[in-house]
Design an enzyme around this catalytic site. Structure first.
Site, PDB file in Angstrom:
ATOM      1  N   GLY A 101      -2.512 -27.539 -10.253  1.00  0.00           N
ATOM      2  CA  GLY A 101      -3.237 -26.566 -11.074  1.00  0.00           C
ATOM      3  C   GLY A 101      -4.194 -27.209 -12.055  1.00  0.00           C
ATOM      4  N   GLY A 137      -4.002 -32.403 -21.558  1.00  0.00           N
ATOM      5  CA  GLY A 137      -5.068 -31.429 -21.349  1.00  0.00           C
ATOM      6  C   GLY A 137      -6.434 -31.881 -21.850  1.00  0.00           C
ATOM      7  N   ASP A 271      -6.294 -31.515  -3.386  1.00  0.00           N
ATOM      8  CA  ASP A 271      -6.622 -30.698  -4.562  1.00  0.00           C
ATOM      9  C   ASP A 271      -8.013 -31.052  -5.085  1.00  0.00           C
ATOM     10  OD1 ASP A 271      -4.986 -33.102  -5.047  1.00  0.00           O
ATOM     11  OD2 ASP A 271      -5.470 -32.768  -7.148  1.00  0.00           O
TER      12      ASP A 271
HETATM   13  P1  AMP Z   1      -6.970 -35.477 -10.848  1.00  0.00           P
HETATM   14  O1  AMP Z   1      -6.335 -36.752 -10.369  1.00  0.00           O
HETATM   15  O2  AMP Z   1      -7.891 -35.668 -12.004  1.00  0.00           O
HETATM   16  O3  AMP Z   1      -7.584 -34.695  -9.755  1.00  0.00           O
HETATM   17  O4  AMP Z   1      -5.784 -34.601 -11.453  1.00  0.00           O
HETATM   18  C1  AMP Z   1      -4.633 -34.245 -10.742  1.00  0.00           C
HETATM   19  C2  AMP Z   1      -3.866 -33.226 -11.508  1.00  0.00           C
HETATM   20  O5  AMP Z   1      -3.479 -33.734 -12.799  1.00  0.00           O
HETATM   21  C3  AMP Z   1      -4.607 -31.923 -11.779  1.00  0.00           C
HETATM   22  O6  AMP Z   1      -3.676 -30.899 -11.718  1.00  0.00           O
HETATM   23  C4  AMP Z   1      -5.109 -32.127 -13.185  1.00  0.00           C
HETATM   24  O7  AMP Z   1      -5.357 -30.915 -13.833  1.00  0.00           O
HETATM   25  C5  AMP Z   1      -3.962 -32.887 -13.824  1.00  0.00           C
HETATM   26  N1  AMP Z   1      -4.386 -33.703 -14.966  1.00  0.00           N
HETATM   27  C6  AMP Z   1      -5.104 -34.845 -14.949  1.00  0.00           C
HETATM   28  N2  AMP Z   1      -5.305 -35.310 -16.195  1.00  0.00           N
HETATM   29  C7  AMP Z   1      -4.710 -34.440 -17.042  1.00  0.00           C
HETATM   30  C8  AMP Z   1      -4.564 -34.351 -18.461  1.00  0.00           C
HETATM   31  N3  AMP Z   1      -5.060 -35.276 -19.287  1.00  0.00           N
HETATM   32  N4  AMP Z   1      -3.879 -33.299 -18.958  1.00  0.00           N
HETATM   33  C9  AMP Z   1      -3.363 -32.366 -18.154  1.00  0.00           C
HETATM   34  N5  AMP Z   1      -3.464 -32.388 -16.814  1.00  0.00           N
HETATM   35  C10 AMP Z   1      -4.119 -33.413 -16.252  1.00  0.00           C
HETATM   36 MG    MG Z   2      -8.351 -33.026  -9.490  1.00  0.00          MG
END
Ligand code: AMP
Ligand code: MG
Length: 520
Positions: A101, A137, A271
């Protein structure tokens, strides 16, 4: 400012979570949760995209007004905005990861412009949501600059991508362990407003499938087709099959563009693949300097190199096959889904052949040209030749005298390798010149064909890092300059040779320039 018209169809037409707010939780039976951005201390606009602002109907006076930084830093809502975080799952590095998500992305709403274009506005780094799991976040300035610049650079290169409207500094710091090695540090925080007609990902379909929620799965598919693929006609399974075929084709197109411009996504988890075939989620991406199909910028993936440059076509196929599985409950048999996957492979082959031919300036590709491309790729890899510089140098090859040019010499990183491969280079140029002689195109037409597909400027990793280093010291001029150069990547821009130069030696192994982690 003219009032923006928000229609927020994702919210209005799909089931949402009855609970609001950021309490971390598993959210079942819903595609989103209502949650507001968390306000920041001192929002300040650092840079914006003039093209994107204009497309949305913002004038220059709007952009510099204090409310603009407040809205796009997450401190204030415009009338019609109804923030939400969406719910999706995904396969990460080949393994099912369950609910992921929008953990730090919050959509503000979907704008419909006077031209009838739909643009969803989404803040990245806007604070916790139900999907934040153990994280905060937030996003740091370095990764936000990278996302902002690359989204716009890709757009101007003609690569399907999500866009970026603004980059706002938050005035707060964020704690990050950049290399996951036990050395966390505080870094400046930032929020990017990214923009796309849709942020629906493959993982949005995978999560209801994994949970056996076929009602939600069908609702999402019908919504996606209706809203994002309105040109598709028919109904029932025939419509679904046509839609899946189009998703496959768009994915093929985008990956072929990545290969054309030398872009490595770096984290092609399901994702992070867009249902519209947009490049999405700019994390540890990178640009090819010396041509190397095995290269990945992502240190988190250094061991297996699952997401290396030369493997992106195959990985996208694997991701599409995960999507096909997720959609399978909505089909009576697997044939239409298999046909879509086959269509992906054949579309990719056709598109790639066309793009390769354009890169060499051939109007009429032939199957024998595969050997010419193959020899060039081998030469560039073995002799460590800069991909962007070499292809651009080919514009000036004289078929009557096919000799290495000064611009070609500049494309080599290593003098000894240059010497060693001199014979191969000359042989290849002779073969290339002979092939050009058989192509029915005037030299100016050939040059123009090549100019439009072989960029002079790409967002080399070290260029972005130089701009980031200066921005971290409070000097944003590097970010502005780079954005401006990348707005016209196919034009020769006098006085801007620095931005087209090959990677300097100091940048080869430097953090941020060649090695990036997922920490952002
Ligand atoms: P990503 O590797 O950036 O595609 O992120 C994978 C998942 O981790 C997604 O669900 C992102 O929303 C979540 N995510 C990454 N960094 C953060 C963060 N600093 N705070 C909250 N969720 C994160
Ligand atoms: Mg992502």
């Amino acid at each position: 400012m003219a009032a923006l018209h928000f229609d927020n169809t994702f919210l209005r037409e799909l089931p949402g979570d009855p609970e609001t707010g950021p309490r971390r939780r598993q959210v079942e039976g819903a595609l989103y949760s209502r949650v507001d951005p968390t306000p920041v201390t001192a929002p300040r606009l650092l840079v914006h995209s003039p093209e994107m602002a204009q497309a949305l109907g913002f004038g220059e006076a709007d952009v510099v007004a204090p409310w603009f930084a407040e809205v796009f830093g997450g401190n204030r809502l415009l009338e019609g905005m109804q923030p939400w975080a969406s719910n999706y799952g995904g396969h990460q590095f080949g393994h099912w990861a369950g609910q992921l998500g929008d953990g730090r992305a919050i959509s503000l709403g979907e704008v419909v412009t006077t031209k009838g274009e739909r643009w969803e506005l989404q803040l990245k780094g806007a604070g916790p949501t139900p999907y934040s799991r153990t994280a905060d976040g937030r996003a740091v300035l370095r990764s936000s600059i990278r996302e902002f610049l690359c989204s716009e650079a890709m757009h101007h290169l003609g690569v399907p991508t999500t866009r970026a409207l603004s980059l706002v500094g938050t005035g707060e710091s964020v704690l990050r362990d950049m290399f996951y090695d036990g050395h966390p540090e505080f870094e400046p925080g930032a929020v990017v407003c990214r923009v796309a007609p849709s942020f629906i990902r493959f993982g949005h379909f995978e999560l209801p499938y994994a949970r056996g929620d076929h009602t939600l799965l069908r609702q999402l598919m019908e919504f996606t087709i209706r809203r994002d693929f309105p040109h598709l006609e028919g109904s029932g399974e025939a419509l679904y099959a046509a839609w899946f075929g189009e998703v496959c084709e768009r994915t093929a197109q985008t990956v072929a563009h990545w290969m054309r411009v030398g872009f490595v996504h770096g984290v092609m988890n399901t994702d992070n693949l867009s249902i519209l075939g947009l490049t999405i989620d700019y994390g540890p991406y990178g640009w090819i300097d010396n041509y190397d199909p095995d290269w990945t910028p992502n240190t988190t993936d250094a061991g297996r190199r699952r997401y290396r440059f030369g493997q992106q076509m195959q990985v996208a196929w694997w991701n599409l096959s995960r999507l096909a599985s997720a959609l399978s409950p909505l089909f009576a048999g697997t044939e239409p889904l298999q046909a879509g996957l086959d269509w992906y492979a054949s579309s990719y082959a056709t598109i790639e052949r066309r793009m390769q031919a354009d890169k060499l300036g051939l109007a009429e590709p032939r199957s024998e040209d595969d050997a010419l491309h193959g020899q060039l790729h081998t030469l560039m890899a073995q002799a460590q030749v800069d991909m962007t510089l070499f292809y651009r140098a080919l514009l000036d090859v004289d078929p009557a005298r096919p000799l290495p040019t000064a611009a070609m010499e500049d494309a080599f990183y290593d003098a000894a390798l240059r010497q060693r491969f001199d014979g191969e280079l000359r042989d290849w140029l002779v073969r290339y010149a002979k092939r050009l002689g058989e192509d029915p195109q005037s030299p100016p037409a050939r040059r123009e064909r090549m100019r439009c597909v072989n960029p002079r400027y790409v967002l080399r990793n070290y260029l972005a890092q130089e701009a980031i280093d200066r921005a971290t010291q409070g000097d944003l001029s590097g970010v502005h300059a780079l954005l401006d150069v990348m707005r016209r990547p196919y034009d020769d821009q006098p006085g801007r040779d620095h931005y087209a130069a090959r990677r300097p030696d100091w940048a080869k192994e430097k953090a941020g320039c060649s090695m990036l982690s997922c920490s952002s």
